[in-house]
Scaffold this motif. Structure first.
Motif, PDB file in Angstrom:
ATOM      1  N   LEU A  33      -4.887   6.344   6.360  1.00  0.00           N
ATOM      2  CA  LEU A  33      -6.035   6.050   5.501  1.00  0.00           C
ATOM      3  C   LEU A  33      -6.012   4.582   5.095  1.00  0.00           C
ATOM      4  O   LEU A  33      -5.193   4.168   4.276  1.00  0.00           O
ATOM      5  CB  LEU A  33      -6.001   6.961   4.271  1.00  0.00           C
ATOM      6  CG  LEU A  33      -6.064   8.458   4.591  1.00  0.00           C
ATOM      7  CD1 LEU A  33      -5.741   9.296   3.358  1.00  0.00           C
ATOM      8  CD2 LEU A  33      -7.437   8.827   5.139  1.00  0.00           C
ATOM      9  N   HIS A  34      -6.905   3.799   5.680  1.00  0.00           N
ATOM     10  CA  HIS A  34      -6.968   2.356   5.444  1.00  0.00           C
ATOM     11  C   HIS A  34      -8.281   1.994   4.759  1.00  0.00           C
ATOM     12  O   HIS A  34      -9.345   2.492   5.138  1.00  0.00           O
ATOM     13  CB  HIS A  34      -6.875   1.584   6.758  1.00  0.00           C
ATOM     14  CG  HIS A  34      -5.589   1.790   7.493  1.00  0.00           C
ATOM     15  ND1 HIS A  34      -5.272   1.064   8.631  1.00  0.00           N
ATOM     16  CD2 HIS A  34      -4.534   2.604   7.272  1.00  0.00           C
ATOM     17  CE1 HIS A  34      -4.085   1.434   9.080  1.00  0.00           C
ATOM     18  NE2 HIS A  34      -3.622   2.390   8.269  1.00  0.00           N
ATOM     19  N   TYR A  35      -8.229   1.102   3.797  1.00  0.00           N
ATOM     20  CA  TYR A  35      -9.461   0.597   3.185  1.00  0.00           C
ATOM     21  C   TYR A  35     -10.192  -0.284   4.179  1.00  0.00           C
ATOM     22  O   TYR A  35      -9.598  -1.117   4.866  1.00  0.00           O
ATOM     23  CB  TYR A  35      -9.151  -0.183   1.916  1.00  0.00           C
ATOM     24  CG  TYR A  35      -8.640   0.676   0.782  1.00  0.00           C
ATOM     25  CD1 TYR A  35      -9.458   1.640   0.197  1.00  0.00           C
ATOM     26  CD2 TYR A  35      -7.343   0.520   0.287  1.00  0.00           C
ATOM     27  CE1 TYR A  35      -9.003   2.434  -0.844  1.00  0.00           C
ATOM     28  CE2 TYR A  35      -6.877   1.309  -0.761  1.00  0.00           C
ATOM     29  CZ  TYR A  35      -7.704   2.260  -1.312  1.00  0.00           C
ATOM     30  OH  TYR A  35      -7.249   3.051  -2.344  1.00  0.00           O
ATOM     31  N   ARG A  58     -12.534   4.689  12.859  1.00  0.00           N
ATOM     32  CA  ARG A  58     -11.576   4.938  11.788  1.00  0.00           C
ATOM     33  C   ARG A  58     -12.359   5.281  10.525  1.00  0.00           C
ATOM     34  O   ARG A  58     -13.409   4.689  10.253  1.00  0.00           O
ATOM     35  CB  ARG A  58     -10.694   3.709  11.533  1.00  0.00           C
ATOM     36  CG  ARG A  58      -9.670   3.925  10.425  1.00  0.00           C
ATOM     37  CD  ARG A  58      -8.881   2.661  10.149  1.00  0.00           C
ATOM     38  NE  ARG A  58      -7.873   2.403  11.147  1.00  0.00           N
ATOM     39  CZ  ARG A  58      -6.665   2.982  11.193  1.00  0.00           C
ATOM     40  NH1 ARG A  58      -6.346   3.888  10.278  1.00  0.00           N
ATOM     41  NH2 ARG A  58      -5.803   2.668  12.123  1.00  0.00           N
ATOM     42  N   GLY A  78     -11.147   5.523   4.601  1.00  0.00           N
ATOM     43  CA  GLY A  78     -10.000   5.620   3.705  1.00  0.00           C
ATOM     44  C   GLY A  78     -10.322   6.359   2.428  1.00  0.00           C
ATOM     45  O   GLY A  78     -11.358   7.004   2.276  1.00  0.00           O
ATOM     46  N   GLU A 131      -9.252  -3.629   6.781  1.00  0.00           N
ATOM     47  CA  GLU A 131      -9.433  -3.602   8.236  1.00  0.00           C
ATOM     48  C   GLU A 131     -10.272  -4.799   8.699  1.00  0.00           C
ATOM     49  O   GLU A 131      -9.944  -5.445   9.699  1.00  0.00           O
ATOM     50  CB  GLU A 131     -10.126  -2.301   8.648  1.00  0.00           C
ATOM     51  CG  GLU A 131      -9.249  -1.073   8.567  1.00  0.00           C
ATOM     52  CD  GLU A 131      -8.165  -1.066   9.624  1.00  0.00           C
ATOM     53  OE1 GLU A 131      -8.499  -1.169  10.817  1.00  0.00           O
ATOM     54  OE2 GLU A 131      -6.979  -0.990   9.257  1.00  0.00           O
ATOM     55  N   ASP A 161      -2.963  -0.502  -3.762  1.00  0.00           N
ATOM     56  CA  ASP A 161      -3.066  -1.323  -2.566  1.00  0.00           C
ATOM     57  C   ASP A 161      -2.956  -2.793  -2.953  1.00  0.00           C
ATOM     58  O   ASP A 161      -3.594  -3.245  -3.902  1.00  0.00           O
ATOM     59  CB  ASP A 161      -4.401  -1.060  -1.875  1.00  0.00           C
ATOM     60  CG  ASP A 161      -4.568  -1.890  -0.621  1.00  0.00           C
ATOM     61  OD1 ASP A 161      -3.920  -1.562   0.381  1.00  0.00           O
ATOM     62  OD2 ASP A 161      -5.348  -2.870  -0.653  1.00  0.00           O
ATOM     63  N   THR A 177       0.827  -1.200   0.000  1.00  0.00           N
ATOM     64  CA  THR A 177       0.000   0.000   0.000  1.00  0.00           C
ATOM     65  C   THR A 177       0.860   1.247   0.000  1.00  0.00           C
ATOM     66  O   THR A 177       1.836   1.343   0.742  1.00  0.00           O
ATOM     67  CB  THR A 177      -0.897   0.008   1.247  1.00  0.00           C
ATOM     68  OG1 THR A 177      -1.649  -1.200   1.271  1.00  0.00           O
ATOM     69  CG2 THR A 177      -1.852   1.183   1.217  1.00  0.00           C
TER      70      THR A 177
END
Length: 562
Positions: free
Chosen positions: A431-433, A415, A418, A437, A252, A55
């Motif tokens: 910033l996470h998809y 959270r 993203g 997660e 990613d 990522t």
């Protein structure tokens, strides 16, 4: 989420029969536009080699041609059903003047066969007639109407289902759920001509919202510099630049989604550190701007003002089974009375602060999404005195955020979903998809996952959002297989914006995709669309606390049905 601040593979088999979503507003006449290609057919336009990388690691834009993206579990029949659920009628000719559009002042509604009295549980039917600015009845459908029955005195309201007959007339159906007097209200959210504008800009103008990427490092002279450039998603129909070698790309490894930024002037691609919203481009024509201005959008109609008198009956319409996964969304899904929402979907309870703490005891609660789901995180902290917010030194819009209750063994997390995300300047690494997660969660009977996703995707092609949704569905299905005791709650879209960047019509279409994708997965879909559309408070993308309290009560009723 105001614009300056915004916010193992399992393939699910579903029935092939067409399902008309219960909360659908429009009649599908089967005459849709040319079908869109399935999202799984998407390939990066510049031709990468399709090799997964870490990522936010830059990719070589000169790489060889790509293989197709991995199918996230969306079959051809399911995609066809989704497109039919999204079908929306409209003008069959070019719109050249505002006078051709639906007039909120000339359009009207009438209560059909009004009775002297009704009983609680009876139905009420209303006919809506759309007329243009010349006063001429329209002969085609596609107008976006919303309707409710309400009582200001009793702080009561119920949402109505609107059916488009595709000939300029519409039917609205209501259940009368409380005793007392009530009135009908109908509003024109968008004319069919304005919806046509929204469609066209969604399909051809995806970069009307853009982002900034901030590259930080040392220039050739050794001085530390920060360079800001424009960024956006990489997807068919979203063009950051037509020039070859224009951009740095970041794919990613698991989702295969690619973020792209223009190359900075002096720094290399691997120095991207921060992200923020960039700005808004308004490319509407003069006519389009008028069709979407305040005189033509979100206007109440002048119609039948006769009072509806409802008396008590033996009908016990409030009794429902306990809240559990898989229950359909009804119209109406419930109603307000004295500002308290009674659900028609399941036997929702109403929780005090102490009840809330006891319900969440020994729970890990993960809330993911945009700022409307962050409202839930904040509300729970304000409600439960023993919940203490931890200072993780992160940006509040993005997270991660955390609160703990040592006394009741509760940990609460938030959270954002993203990229793409409209927010203040924040580290890219935050910033996470959501699908990633969820893939990383253990789950189990002490885990509650709540998520939503819609407001930051309104300007993109439907295929992009659908691909995102099915990545999340695949992750949820896998989680429920390995940890079947996990509780998963989806918060639907709520009403709010009415403009070219985030109209309710955009949100409603995305919400249909989300509901269709998850209706057989074994999750709880918590409908907040109706709760926000029919409340008397001024509509806001961030609902008032009284609405949030009722939303939280339904959430807790799912977590603790008894």
């Amino acid at each position: 989420m105001a614009y300056a601040q915004i916010k193992g593979c399992v393939i699910l088999t579903v029935g092939l029969q067409f399902f008309l979503v219960l909360w659908s507003y429009m009649y599908d006449d089967g005459k849709g536009a040319k079908p869109l290609p399935r999202p799984l057919q998407h390939q990066p336009r510049d031709g990468s080699d399709g090799v997964a990388i870490k990522t936010q690691t830059p990719r070589n834009p000169e790489a060889s041609p790509a293989s197709a993206m991995k199918d996230p579990g969306l079959g051809a029949e399911e995609w066809d059903r989704i497109q039919r659920a999204l079908h929306w009628g409209g003008p069959d000719h070019q719109v050249t003047t505002v006078n051709m559009s639906t007039s909120p002042d000339n359009s009207t509604f009438v209560i059909n066969d009004l009775k002297n009295t009704y009983h609680v549980g009876d139905e009420l039917h209303v006919t809506i007639v759309a007329k243009n600015f010349a006063g001429v009845p329209k002969r085609y459908g596609g107008d976006f109407f919303q309707a409710k029955v309400y009582s200001g005195k009793q702080k009561a309201s119920v949402f109505g289902e609107v059916l488009d007959h595709q000939n300029g007339t519409y039917s609205a159906r209501f259940t009368l759920p409380w005793a007392g007097e009530a009135s009908v209200a109908v509003r024109l959210i968008h004319s069919s001509e304005a919806v046509l504008v929204l469609k066209q800009h969604r399909n051809t103008d995806s970069d009307r919202i853009y982002f900034h990427g901030y590259f930080v490092g040392k220039n050739p002279q050794g001085a530390r510099v920060e360079e800001r450039v424009e960024c956006n998603i990489k997807w068919d129909g979203v063009v950051l630049s037509a020039q070859r070698n224009c951009c740095c790309e970041y794919q990613d490894a698991r989702t295969r989604l690619t973020w792209q930024c223009r190359k900075p002037g002096t720094l290399p691609c691997d120095t991207l550190v921060y992200h923020s919203v960039g700005g808004y481009r308004n490319r509407m024509t003069a006519l389009e701007k008028i069709l979407l201005d305040s005189k033509h959008v979100n206007r109440w109609l002048k119609g039948d003002a006769r009072l509806i008198r409802v008396i008590a009956s033996n009908a016990n319409i409030g009794v429902r089974e306990p809240c559990k996964p898989g229950l359909p969304t009804l119209i109406p899904a419930g109603f307000y009375l004295n500002n308290v929402w009674t659900s028609f979907v399941c036997g929702a309870r109403h929780f005090t602060a102490n009840d809330t703490a006891q319900c969440l005891k020994d729970k890990h609660i993960y809330i993911m999404g945009d700022s409307t789901s962050r409202q839930w995180f904040d509300f729970l902290i304000q409600t439960v005195p023993t919940l203490r917010r931890m200072n993780l030194h992160t940006m509040f819009q993005v997270g991660p955020l955390m609160a703990v209750d040592v006394q009741n063994n509760i940990d609460l997390h938030y959270r954002s979903h993203g990229l793409p995300l409209r927010c203040f300047k924040t580290p890219m690494s935050s910033l996470h998809y959501m699908s990633n997660e969820i893939d990383d969660m253990v789950g189990g009977p002490h885990t509650v996952i709540v998520f939503n996703m819609w407001a930051h995707f309104t300007n993109y092609p439907l295929t992009f959002f659908t691909y995102h949704v099915f990545l999340i569905r695949r992750a949820v299905v896998a989680l429920l297989r390995r940890a079947p005791g996990t509780k998963v709650v989806i918060k639907t879209a709520n009403t709010g914006y009415k403009d070219i960047y985030g109209s309710d019509w955009f949100s409603m279409q995305l919400d249909r995709i989300l509901r269709e994708a998850f209706r057989d997965v074994g999750v709880y879909i918590l409908d907040v669309w109706q709760m926000t559309a029919c409340h008397y408070n001024t509509e806001n993308i961030h609902p008032a606390p009284v609405v949030i309290k009722n939303e939280i009560d339904i959430l807790l009723s799912f977590v603790c049905p008894q």
